[in-house]
Design a protein around this motif. Structure first.
Motif: not given
Length: 117
Positions: A49, A51-53, A81, A84-85, A102
């Motif tokens: 996934q 992340d879009t933060d 990019h 999300e991990s 992340k």
């Protein structure tokens, strides 16, 4: 006599190595490399996934842009990019596609440490 000969050969070797441009071994062309990276990136993004933060993404892209600007070959379409991990990891694909987990962002003390990775 042998020591002088070795020193002379060593100095000549260093002089030649210093004046010789760095070797480049391009096995595949630039467009093929970018295409392979783009295809692999789509597989990676279906597995992980992304992340879009906005804060994390802006941080990674800002550091990445600074590094890409200093690259010897800045013509690649560098993309940065955030995954999300919580894993502490980062990797790059052919063609300039870079992923930072992340968990690594949370571990490094500052942007310079992240740029080093």
């Amino acid at each position: 006599l042998y020591i002088r000969l070795l020193l002379l050969c060593g100095c000549i070797g260093l002089a030649l190595a210093y004046r010789t441009p760095p070797a480049e071994a391009r096995v595949i062309g630039r467009s093929a490399e970018i295409s392979i990276g783009r295809e692999t990136a789509s597989v990676i993004e279906s597995y992980f996934q992304v992340d879009t933060d906005p804060v994390a993404v802006a941080r990674v892209r800002g550091i990445g842009r600074r590094l890409a600007a200093a690259a010897r070959d800045p013509d690649f379409p560098f993309e940065f990019h955030v995954v999300e991990s919580g894993e502490v990891n980062a990797f790059a694909l052919p063609g300039g596609f870079i992923y930072v987990f992340k968990g690594l962002l949370q571990l490094v003390p500052n942007d310079d440490a992240l740029a080093f990775v």
